[in-house]
Design an enzyme around this catalytic site. Structure first.
Site, short mmCIF file in Angstrom:
data_model
loop_
_atom_site.label_atom_id
_atom_site.label_comp_id
_atom_site.label_asym_id
_atom_site.label_seq_id
_atom_site.Cartn_x
_atom_site.Cartn_y
_atom_site.Cartn_z
N PHE A 90 5.66 -7.33 -22.28
CA PHE A 90 6.22 -6.71 -21.07
C PHE A 90 5.34 -5.54 -20.68
O PHE A 90 5.06 -4.65 -21.48
CB PHE A 90 7.64 -6.24 -21.39
CG PHE A 90 8.46 -5.83 -20.19
CD1 PHE A 90 9.38 -6.70 -19.62
CD2 PHE A 90 8.34 -4.56 -19.64
CE1 PHE A 90 10.16 -6.33 -18.53
CE2 PHE A 90 9.11 -4.16 -18.56
CZ PHE A 90 10.04 -5.05 -18.00
N THR A 94 7.01 -6.02 -13.11
CA THR A 94 6.99 -6.17 -11.64
C THR A 94 6.67 -7.59 -11.19
O THR A 94 6.56 -7.84 -9.99
CB THR A 94 5.94 -5.24 -11.00
OG1 THR A 94 4.64 -5.67 -11.43
CG2 THR A 94 6.16 -3.79 -11.37
N ASN A 95 6.48 -8.50 -12.15
CA ASN A 95 6.14 -9.87 -11.74
C ASN A 95 7.22 -10.44 -10.83
O ASN A 95 8.39 -10.06 -10.94
CB ASN A 95 5.98 -10.76 -12.98
CG ASN A 95 7.33 -11.04 -13.60
OD1 ASN A 95 8.03 -11.95 -13.18
ND2 ASN A 95 7.73 -10.21 -14.57
N ASP A 158 -0.21 -4.12 -4.54
CA ASP A 158 0.86 -3.36 -3.88
C ASP A 158 1.85 -2.79 -4.90
O ASP A 158 2.57 -1.85 -4.60
CB ASP A 158 1.60 -4.25 -2.87
CG ASP A 158 0.75 -4.50 -1.63
OD1 ASP A 158 -0.29 -3.82 -1.47
OD2 ASP A 158 1.11 -5.38 -0.82
N ARG A 172 -3.44 -12.60 -13.60
CA ARG A 172 -4.61 -12.77 -12.71
C ARG A 172 -4.38 -12.13 -11.34
O ARG A 172 -4.52 -12.75 -10.29
CB ARG A 172 -4.96 -14.25 -12.53
CG ARG A 172 -5.50 -14.87 -13.79
CD ARG A 172 -5.85 -16.30 -13.59
NE ARG A 172 -7.11 -16.47 -12.86
CZ ARG A 172 -7.66 -17.67 -12.63
NH1 ARG A 172 -7.06 -18.77 -13.06
NH2 ARG A 172 -8.80 -17.75 -12.00
N GLY A 223 1.21 -14.18 -21.28
CA GLY A 223 1.89 -13.87 -22.53
C GLY A 223 2.27 -15.09 -23.35
O GLY A 223 2.93 -14.95 -24.38
N ARG A 365 12.19 -5.18 1.14
CA ARG A 365 12.86 -6.42 0.72
C ARG A 365 14.17 -6.12 -0.01
O ARG A 365 15.20 -6.76 0.23
CB ARG A 365 11.88 -7.12 -0.22
CG ARG A 365 12.22 -8.47 -0.68
CD ARG A 365 11.12 -8.97 -1.58
NE ARG A 365 10.95 -8.12 -2.75
CZ ARG A 365 10.80 -8.56 -4.00
NH1 ARG A 365 10.78 -9.84 -4.23
NH2 ARG A 365 10.65 -7.73 -5.00
N TYR A 427 -1.12 -15.07 2.80
CA TYR A 427 0.09 -14.46 2.26
C TYR A 427 1.19 -14.62 3.31
O TYR A 427 1.09 -14.06 4.41
CB TYR A 427 -0.20 -12.99 1.99
CG TYR A 427 0.84 -12.28 1.16
CD1 TYR A 427 0.63 -12.07 -0.20
CD2 TYR A 427 2.00 -11.78 1.74
CE1 TYR A 427 1.57 -11.40 -0.96
CE2 TYR A 427 2.93 -11.11 0.98
CZ TYR A 427 2.72 -10.92 -0.37
OH TYR A 427 3.65 -10.25 -1.12
#
Ligand SMILES: Cc1cc2nc3c(=O)[nH]c(=O)nc-3n(C[C@H](O)[C@H](O)[C@H](O)COP(=O)(O)OP(=O)(O)OC[C@H]3O[C@@H](n4cnc5c(N)ncnc54)[C@H](O)[C@@H]3O)c2cc1C
Length: 535
Positions: A90, A94-95, A158, A172, A223, A365, A427
């Site tokens: 961990f 933020t993934n 970001d 990545r 991981g 969001r 995006y």
């Protein structure tokens, strides 16, 4: 909901492992309390945010460990093997692909290995422009440490403030200035990775030809092969020239052609973010209120631009950073080309405002969920010749899915960023209101149905499953479409060799050989129904 009303599933306790972990780390770094379990339960995908707000928890980690050195990680991984407990590395959490959650299909105890204590700059080689860091260092701390040596890594996703070097490497990641500095995989020279089968250390060399690139195998492994404990990265002198500005193009194809021309001429901006007309509307809707007399110039300026064919313009943030002379020269040359394609220069004011608020915008969001609005992103990359067809196809598919699912077309806009000689990243931002009265579970299903159709369209149109958001659990069902069976089997074989008992982040990245896994939502759009033909 007040914290005291939040109930987590009961904790599974593996006393011998916990005792051993306390012996290695000390009691303070071994945490089984619910606050810690809650903090490490999910990442930051929209699905995660909805579940966190509604307190939907099926399975959360049982124990959180805070190692503070490579050696401690190595011992903990040995203990995990001995006691058969699962480990989830961990970073900042933020993934946005469901990478760190305890997946719930395994009866074993799930332990999160939070690397926040491993945040040191271990060495700088100024002559070679390299720096060795521990993997748990957060973006701002990493840059502050480098700045003391007059250096920068130049990696600014970001999520920069809340994400870590280890997380960037494991997913990545791509930073906004990737045109100048590369993606994270381009920045890494060597790694130290603890796997259940032993530690892998690669050599700190600028290039090598000793077989396939082991760094590249480990970068992006999310991981599932092991824990990245240290990395040596390429660094750069702090930029002497910085120029951020906002420009307007008459159309998306004009902007795209202009950036491709810059690419060909060797003067691609360090950062280029070209928005389509829908996203441009959003950019302007979110802009700071123009202060003073300048506000009165806006209406005539707009009318003038409309008359000149900029009725539905496309905004582009264009930035140059680097050594004074080189960057200034490239900037001048790029400006000449961009103007040739009709770009109107709105100047550095809006560019700098974008620069200083860029880390805030994505968090809108979370706030929009208060208004029942589900907003999220999908991203991909494709070659130049396919960019416009892909954009069209994904827009159509996403709009259709939103209409079918929620009864309204919703919002879909996109931008191009992260450019390469052969293509770029696209995006997409999409949003829709959940049907009135929807339960959180139903809202997640509606959102997932829209995203699944968009993802299917991306793949069918020849894009990649993900350019930088990684696979995790949420994109897992699509891995069998992204990769050939033989390639997936090769990755599974590496996993079996490095982690024979599947302790490391099980359920992420690699679909099992038999059937593609699908979580409850994405299962509703099986791979077989991928749009074909026009899509
Ligand atoms: C608002 C917002 C904006 C974002 N913008 C961007 C962006 O611009 N570009 C971009 O690329 N991504 C972006 N992301 C996604 C996310 O920030 C990245 O995926 C980031 O790299 C994750 O880093 P982290 O430290 O938070 O990792 P985590 O979320 O903690 O972990 C991610 C994965 O990496 C593994 N991992 C973490 N550390 C290690 C380690 N030391 N060893 C082995 N495995 C490890 C975890 O097990 C997990 O599988 C954004 C996310 C948010 C919420």
């Amino acid at each position: 909901m007040p914290r005291e009303q939040i109930r987590l599933p009961p904790r599974r306790i593996h006393a011998p492992f916990e005792d051993a972990a306390v012996a290695v780390l000390g009691g303070a770094a071994v945490r089984g309390d619910d606050d810690e379990r809650l903090r490490h339960a999910y990442g930051r995908s929209l699905r995660d945010l909805i579940r966190l707000r509604a307190c939907l928890f099926e399975r959360v980690p049982d124990l959180i460990l805070y190692p503070s050195s490579h050696d401690q990680v190595a011992t903990l991984v040995e203990l995990a093997v001995e006691h058969d407990v699962c480990l989830i590395p961990f970073g900042g959490g933020t993934n946005i692909a469901g990478c760190v959650e305890a997946k719930g299909r395994d009866d074993r105890v799930v332990v999160t290995l939070d690397l926040a204590q491993m945040n040191r700059l271990l060495a700088v080689d100024r002559e070679s422009c390299t720096a060795r860091f521990e993997a748990g260092v957060f973006g701002p701390d990493l840059e502050t440490a480098l700045a003391q040596h007059g250096l920068t890594l130049g990696h600014q996703p970001d999520s920069f403030q809340f994400s870590t070097l280890g997380g960037w490497l494991a997913t990545r990641s791509a930073g906004t200035l990737s045109n100048a500095y590369g993606k994270i995989e381009d920045m890494v020279l060597s790694l130290r990775v603890v796997t259940p089968s032993g530690t892998i250390e690669t050599r700190t060399v600028p290039a090598c030809a000793s077989g396939p690139d082991i760094n590249r195998l480990l970068v992006g492994s999310e991981g599932v092969f092991g824990v990245i404990t240290e990395a040596v990265v390429r660094v750069h002198p702090l930029p002497q020239f910085e120029d951020y500005r906002l420009m307007l193009f008459r159309s998306f194809p004009d902007g795209l052609a202009a950036l491709r021309a810059c690419q060909e001429a060797g003067c691609l901006p360090s950062l280029a973010r070209l928005s389509d007309p829908r996203e441009t509307e959003l950019v302007f809707a979110c802009r700071h209120v123009t202060p003073g007399w300048k506000r009165w110039l806006q209406a005539p300026l707009k009318a003038y631009l409309r008359r000149r064919g900029y009725a539905a313009p496309c905004a582009a943030v264009i930035a140059f950073e680097g050594p004074a002379r080189t960057a200034a020269t490239l900037h001048r040359e790029a400006m000449r080309i961009l103007r040739r394609f009709g770009a109107v220069d709105l100047g550095t004011g809006p560019g700098n405002r974008w620069r200083h608020s860029r880390y805030d915008l994505p968090y809108l969001r979370d706030y929009l969920l208060d208004y029942n609005l589900m907003c999220d992103s999908m991203e991909t990359a494709t070659v130049w010749s396919n960019l416009l067809p892909l954009v069209e196809c994904v827009r159509e598919a996403t709009r259709a899915a939103a209409t079918e699912t929620t009864g309204q077309a919703g919002y879909i806009g996109c931008h191009l960023s992260h450019f390469y000689p052969t293509g770029a990243c696209v995006y997409f931002l999409f949003g829709a209101a959940a049907r009135p009265g929807s339960s959180p579970e139903s809202a997640i299903e509606q959102y997932a149905a829209i995203k699944a159709r968009g993802t299917a369209a991306i793949l069918a149109a020849g894009g990649t499953l993900t350019h930088h958001h990684s696979v995790g659990f949420e994109h897992l069902p699509w891995m069998t479409v992204e990769h050939s069976p033989a390639a997936l089997n090769a990755l599974r074989a590496v996993k079996a060799e490095l982690d024979p008992t599947n302790l490391m982040n099980p359920g992420s990245l690699l679909p099992p050989a038999e059937v593609p896994l699908a979580n409850g939502c994405l299962a509703k759009v099986p791979v077989e129904v991928l749009p074909t033909g026009t899509l």
